[in-house]
Structure formats: structure tokens, C-alpha cells
Design a protein around this motif. Sequence first.
Motif, PDB file in Angstrom:
ATOM      1  N   LYS A  75      10.373 -31.395  -6.724  1.00 37.63           N
ATOM      2  CA  LYS A  75      11.351 -32.354  -6.205  1.00 37.63           C
ATOM      3  C   LYS A  75      11.826 -33.334  -7.279  1.00 37.63           C
ATOM      4  O   LYS A  75      12.618 -34.227  -6.988  1.00 37.63           O
ATOM      5  CB  LYS A  75      10.747 -33.129  -5.028  1.00 37.63           C
ATOM      6  CG  LYS A  75      10.475 -32.253  -3.814  1.00 37.63           C
ATOM      7  CD  LYS A  75       9.903 -33.067  -2.665  1.00 37.63           C
ATOM      8  CE  LYS A  75       9.625 -32.184  -1.453  1.00 37.63           C
ATOM      9  NZ  LYS A  75       8.971 -32.939  -0.370  1.00 37.63           N
ATOM     10  N   ALA A  76      11.337 -33.175  -8.491  1.00 31.08           N
ATOM     11  CA  ALA A  76      11.709 -34.090  -9.572  1.00 31.08           C
ATOM     12  C   ALA A  76      13.071 -33.723 -10.139  1.00 31.08           C
ATOM     13  O   ALA A  76      13.471 -32.557 -10.131  1.00 31.08           O
ATOM     14  CB  ALA A  76      10.660 -34.036 -10.681  1.00 31.08           C
ATOM     15  N   SER A  77      13.763 -34.738 -10.627  1.00 26.22           N
ATOM     16  CA  SER A  77      14.958 -34.476 -11.432  1.00 26.22           C
ATOM     17  C   SER A  77      14.589 -34.789 -12.874  1.00 26.22           C
ATOM     18  O   SER A  77      13.642 -35.524 -13.134  1.00 26.22           O
ATOM     19  CB  SER A  77      16.117 -35.358 -10.964  1.00 26.22           C
ATOM     20  OG  SER A  77      15.728 -36.720 -11.022  1.00 26.22           O
ATOM     21  N   GLY A  78      15.321 -34.209 -13.823  1.00 26.76           N
ATOM     22  CA  GLY A  78      15.054 -34.515 -15.223  1.00 26.76           C
ATOM     23  C   GLY A  78      14.227 -33.458 -15.921  1.00 26.76           C
ATOM     24  O   GLY A  78      14.073 -32.331 -15.444  1.00 26.76           O
ATOM     25  N   SER A  79      13.641 -33.852 -17.043  1.00 21.07           N
ATOM     26  CA  SER A  79      12.970 -32.916 -17.953  1.00 21.07           C
ATOM     27  C   SER A  79      11.836 -32.131 -17.319  1.00 21.07           C
ATOM     28  O   SER A  79      11.582 -30.983 -17.681  1.00 21.07           O
ATOM     29  CB  SER A  79      12.409 -33.686 -19.153  1.00 21.07           C
ATOM     30  OG  SER A  79      13.437 -34.302 -19.878  1.00 21.07           O
ATOM     31  N   TYR A  80      11.125 -32.752 -16.366  1.00 20.04           N
ATOM     32  CA  TYR A  80       9.896 -32.139 -15.861  1.00 20.04           C
ATOM     33  C   TYR A  80      10.060 -31.581 -14.450  1.00 20.04           C
ATOM     34  O   TYR A  80       9.104 -31.472 -13.690  1.00 20.04           O
ATOM     35  CB  TYR A  80       8.744 -33.140 -15.973  1.00 20.04           C
ATOM     36  CG  TYR A  80       8.672 -33.741 -17.356  1.00 20.04           C
ATOM     37  CD1 TYR A  80       8.456 -32.934 -18.470  1.00 20.04           C
ATOM     38  CD2 TYR A  80       8.891 -35.106 -17.574  1.00 20.04           C
ATOM     39  CE1 TYR A  80       8.432 -33.461 -19.755  1.00 20.04           C
ATOM     40  CE2 TYR A  80       8.870 -35.639 -18.853  1.00 20.04           C
ATOM     41  CZ  TYR A  80       8.645 -34.811 -19.947  1.00 20.04           C
ATOM     42  OH  TYR A  80       8.633 -35.332 -21.222  1.00 20.04           O
ATOM     43  N   CYS A 128       3.848 -37.485  -9.550  1.00 20.38           N
ATOM     44  CA  CYS A 128       4.215 -36.257  -8.837  1.00 20.38           C
ATOM     45  C   CYS A 128       5.254 -36.561  -7.767  1.00 20.38           C
ATOM     46  O   CYS A 128       4.955 -37.235  -6.779  1.00 20.38           O
ATOM     47  CB  CYS A 128       2.993 -35.610  -8.213  1.00 20.38           C
ATOM     48  SG  CYS A 128       3.385 -34.062  -7.381  1.00 20.38           S
ATOM     49  N   ALA A 129       6.464 -36.053  -7.965  1.00 20.09           N
ATOM     50  CA  ALA A 129       7.560 -36.289  -7.019  1.00 20.09           C
ATOM     51  C   ALA A 129       7.372 -35.504  -5.723  1.00 20.09           C
ATOM     52  O   ALA A 129       8.071 -35.748  -4.736  1.00 20.09           O
ATOM     53  CB  ALA A 129       8.890 -35.901  -7.664  1.00 20.09           C
ATOM     54  N   PRO A 175       9.272 -38.731 -13.095  1.00 15.48           N
ATOM     55  CA  PRO A 175       8.806 -37.782 -12.088  1.00 15.48           C
ATOM     56  C   PRO A 175       8.551 -36.382 -12.660  1.00 15.48           C
ATOM     57  O   PRO A 175       9.173 -35.981 -13.643  1.00 15.48           O
ATOM     58  CB  PRO A 175       9.959 -37.750 -11.084  1.00 15.48           C
ATOM     59  CG  PRO A 175      11.175 -38.023 -11.923  1.00 15.48           C
ATOM     60  CD  PRO A 175      10.735 -38.927 -13.036  1.00 15.48           C
ATOM     61  N   TYR A 176       7.639 -35.654 -12.022  1.00 15.82           N
ATOM     62  CA  TYR A 176       7.455 -34.232 -12.325  1.00 15.82           C
ATOM     63  C   TYR A 176       7.264 -33.477 -11.010  1.00 15.82           C
ATOM     64  O   TYR A 176       6.894 -34.065 -10.003  1.00 15.82           O
ATOM     65  CB  TYR A 176       6.271 -34.007 -13.272  1.00 15.82           C
ATOM     66  CG  TYR A 176       4.901 -34.249 -12.657  1.00 15.82           C
ATOM     67  CD1 TYR A 176       4.198 -33.225 -12.031  1.00 15.82           C
ATOM     68  CD2 TYR A 176       4.297 -35.505 -12.704  1.00 15.82           C
ATOM     69  CE1 TYR A 176       2.945 -33.447 -11.468  1.00 15.82           C
ATOM     70  CE2 TYR A 176       3.049 -35.748 -12.154  1.00 15.82           C
ATOM     71  CZ  TYR A 176       2.374 -34.701 -11.539  1.00 15.82           C
ATOM     72  OH  TYR A 176       1.148 -34.927 -10.973  1.00 15.82           O
ATOM     73  N   GLY A 177       7.536 -32.180 -11.039  1.00 18.21           N
ATOM     74  CA  GLY A 177       7.341 -31.355  -9.844  1.00 18.21           C
ATOM     75  C   GLY A 177       8.623 -30.706  -9.362  1.00 18.21           C
ATOM     76  O   GLY A 177       9.691 -30.858  -9.952  1.00 18.21           O
ATOM     77  N   ALA A 214       2.227 -31.905 -15.184  1.00 21.20           N
ATOM     78  CA  ALA A 214       1.874 -33.313 -15.460  1.00 21.20           C
ATOM     79  C   ALA A 214       1.327 -33.452 -16.880  1.00 21.20           C
ATOM     80  O   ALA A 214       1.713 -34.354 -17.633  1.00 21.20           O
ATOM     81  CB  ALA A 214       0.842 -33.799 -14.447  1.00 21.20           C
ATOM     82  N   ALA A 215       0.416 -32.541 -17.247  1.00 21.68           N
ATOM     83  CA  ALA A 215      -0.186 -32.566 -18.579  1.00 21.68           C
ATOM     84  C   ALA A 215       0.877 -32.347 -19.667  1.00 21.68           C
ATOM     85  O   ALA A 215       0.882 -33.025 -20.699  1.00 21.68           O
ATOM     86  CB  ALA A 215      -1.272 -31.490 -18.679  1.00 21.68           C
TER      87      ALA A 215
END
Length: 507
Positions: free
Chosen positions: A270-275, A242-243, A266-268, A313-314
Motif C-alpha cells: 500500500k506504500a507509494s514511492g521507492s519501497y 509498514c503502510a 512507507p514500505y509495502g 523494510a530491511a
Amino acid sequence: MTEQKSLPENLKGIHVHFVGIKGTGMAALVEILFHNGAIITGSDVSERFYTDEIIEKLGLKALNFSEENITDDIQYVVYSSAYKLDKNPDLIAAVKKNIPCLLYTEALGSYSSRAYSCGICGVHGKTSTTGITGTILKELPLPAQILAGSIIKSFGDTCTLTNTEFGKKAALDNKNAKAVEKMFVAETCEYQRHFMSFCPQKIILTSVEPDHQDYYPTYEDIRQAFIEYICKLPENGQVIYCADDKGAVDTVNIASKMRPDIQMIPYGEKASGSYHLVFGKVENEQNKFKIDLFDKELYLSMPGKHEVMDAVAATALCCELLKTAGKNPLEYVENIAKGLGNFTGGKRRSEIVGRFKTSTGNDVIVLDDYGHHPTAVKTTLDGFREFYSGRKIIVDFMSHTYSRTQALLKDFAASFGSADIVILHKIYSSARENAADFKITGKTLYEETVKALNKPDSVFYYEEILDAKDFVIEKLNEKLDEKYKDGYLFVTMGAGDNWKIGKEILK
């Protein structure tokens, strides 16, 4: 006693006795070993728990603790960390007979070593994330089995789920894919470093912050445990983190210096990218949201942004598992959306336990939640406030462990801001600590909460749980302001047994 710390690969016909069979993790492992052909017996205290239903569905019954339970045909004993080899009668008898005795975590770790395993960890959100992951995997063509730390409604009111592909060798879509017959996803716990027995290929890390102060006195202590767990990953393993959580980012930054080969995903928000997450709005008691990987808007019928974060996340883990199997996640967006939509929570996780109308006509939802850390309490109540904006919120909270309450007193006191009325009780003690060693009491938390919220007319204290019953009924019958057009939300919250007052109110 034999020093064997693993279960046999082929469990068919193997007799395993579970000591503390009613523990949530234990009951879940019972399900898994039972469906793998093991012969199961088990023992526990006589008090009835919700896990009795899980055990009884398998045609099993918990015996009372006794050395007579350890018959000559038992080949392995799995025991809860709540019981000691030299104190429990079943375990004393098993040791005398040289039967291999494995802690629950060792047995789970042994099982995980024979599959492509993924561990879901973090101070908050483990169970929901595991439950959502399993509910999505139910819709995907992957050979998956899932173990959660609570009963999950969408699993069929059990703690585990095994899809029809599990154990089958799938045809590979491309030559770079791995021939995986068994993908095993499990909730893994940081307390006493229990997760160090698990054998992960991928990890979800939801959050890291101070908790379990009886075992991890400082933030650095608990962070170190998560770093060590990450470092158990094989070469090029993955951490989905979790970013938006400072502790998770901190932990991943340190671990990546030690293990630069590990992929940190990363996800969330503040994340960069797919999630990368973009929150939508709450509409018709649904959370709408999007992630960068998909064009499609997704939804979750669970309250709170923290639940959406768990859903992302899931989703990320399921997408990475699809990639592992050589499949393109973009081809399965409808399956993933269906899984998210089917998730309706777990036992004691934002669980609606009942709904009724009072004699004065007020509509009341009774909800139970396991939140027992200030961050979880605050984010959960904030989520309820947004999700149930037309309801007056009464929260009945029981703090768990003296050490946690003492260490996080001011954080607890400030965590109830989204509630209209707060009811507090004595501290629910733990067998691992002595109340006489602490000066803090439930009354201390009450006094701090009154100061923190600056609303003395909205915070109440009842030493015993059911002493508050008449007060709650009286409040639920009061006429509501226009802003509370939908009625009341009565929440029981904590890791204690104050859920009982919710049951009493429903009666």
C-alpha cells in the motif's frame, strides 16, 4: 548505589559482569562488548540454553548466581530485567560494593548513543527484519554493526555482526554526506517501554497492535509507547513504516502531527514511492518480489509474505543508510540482492531443525517458529501453506502467558486455518503473572479452536508436551493423499518450550 547509567566510551580492559548472561539480548551485548575489548564475566541458571554456545565461542562460561561472583575488579554490572537488585545474590553484592548496575536496556542505550544508531521495532517481525538488514549490510561498504534478538545463521550462527568498515572514517562521496564511523542497528523491544533507553537516528516500525496485556491493557496504551519512541528521534530523523499495517499507519499519523520534522517513509503493497512492493510468485521454495526503486527482481528463500515485507523494510533501511553516507542505492542493487539471497533465517524463526524419512517412506520437515501472537501465528502458517503447498501441515502450538491468551482467545482460535492438524497444550506461564488469577487454561483454547475451525477431528489436546509424541509419530507415518505429494511439515510454534517435541521426533 551510584546512579551512573552509562558505560564508558572506551571499553578496553573494563570488567563488566552480566547477571542473566544467557538471555538472548544479553548474550548479544556480551559479544559486542567483548569485541570492544571489555573483560566479561557472567552468571545465570544452570539449565543449558542455545545462548551457551555464543558465550562459549568467546571462551566464557556462565557461573551460578552467587555473591562471590562480585569480585573487587568488577567495574560495571549489566543485568536482565528478569532479576531484581534486592533479590539476586550477585546484584545484592554489587549494590553493597557501590558498583554501577545497568539494566540491559540501559547498557544497550548507552552503547547506541555513541554511534549512528537505528532501532528496529514493532509487535511482529523485529528479529527477521534485523537479521535481513545485517545480512544486506554485510555486502555494503558501510561501517555497520548489528545486534539481533536471536541467533542469525547468516551472521555465522551468532546474534551480532560487525563488518570490516566499522569504526573507520570513510571518504565522503559528496559534501552533503555525514562522516559516520559507526552505524549501529539493533532490535529494540516495546515491552515495559524498554526501547526508550535506545538512541535512534532512524527507526523501522513493522507493526502495532495489542500485545503484552500485563503491561499494556489497551491498544491505545501500546500505541502510545511507539509514539513516544518515534518522538525520541532527532530533528529530521526517519521512520520507515509498514503502510500495510493499520496500527503502524495509525501510530505514524499521530506522531507526525507531534513531530512534523520527522521523515515518514512507507514500505509495502500500500506504500507509494521507492519501497512500494509488488509480490511475484513462489517458485522452487523462493519468494520472488520487486520494489519500485529497482528494476531487478529480488528473491528471499524464506516462507511467507510477512518475511518478504520484512525484507523490504530491511532493504529500505539499507538504502537510506547508503544515502546518509552520500552513496546512490541504485549502484548497490547487486549487493542488496546478494544479501537478501544469503538470508536463511534465525533461531526459532521459521527454522528448519531437521528432515527425515519415516518408516513408511514419508518425507518430513521439522520446523520451529517463535510465533506467539495470533497475527504472527496466522501469517506464518499462511506462508507455510503457500511455500510448502505439497505438504500436509501439523502444527504443535503452546500459548504463552495467561493474560495474552485470555485477551486474544478468539483470535488465537481462528489463527490455525492453514494447518491440517492442530495440537495444543497447557499455557506456558510467565514469572510476571500468577496462574491462579486467571480462569483460562490451555483446554479453553482447545475448545475455542475446535469451534472456530469446525474440524473437531483435526484439533487435539495434550496437557504435557511430550504426551503428544506417540500421536505425532503415528500421524507422520500415515499414508498421504495425492495432494500432499511432498510429505509432511511438522511445525512447533510458540514462545514456550514445546520445541522439545520436535527434537524428540527427530531422535
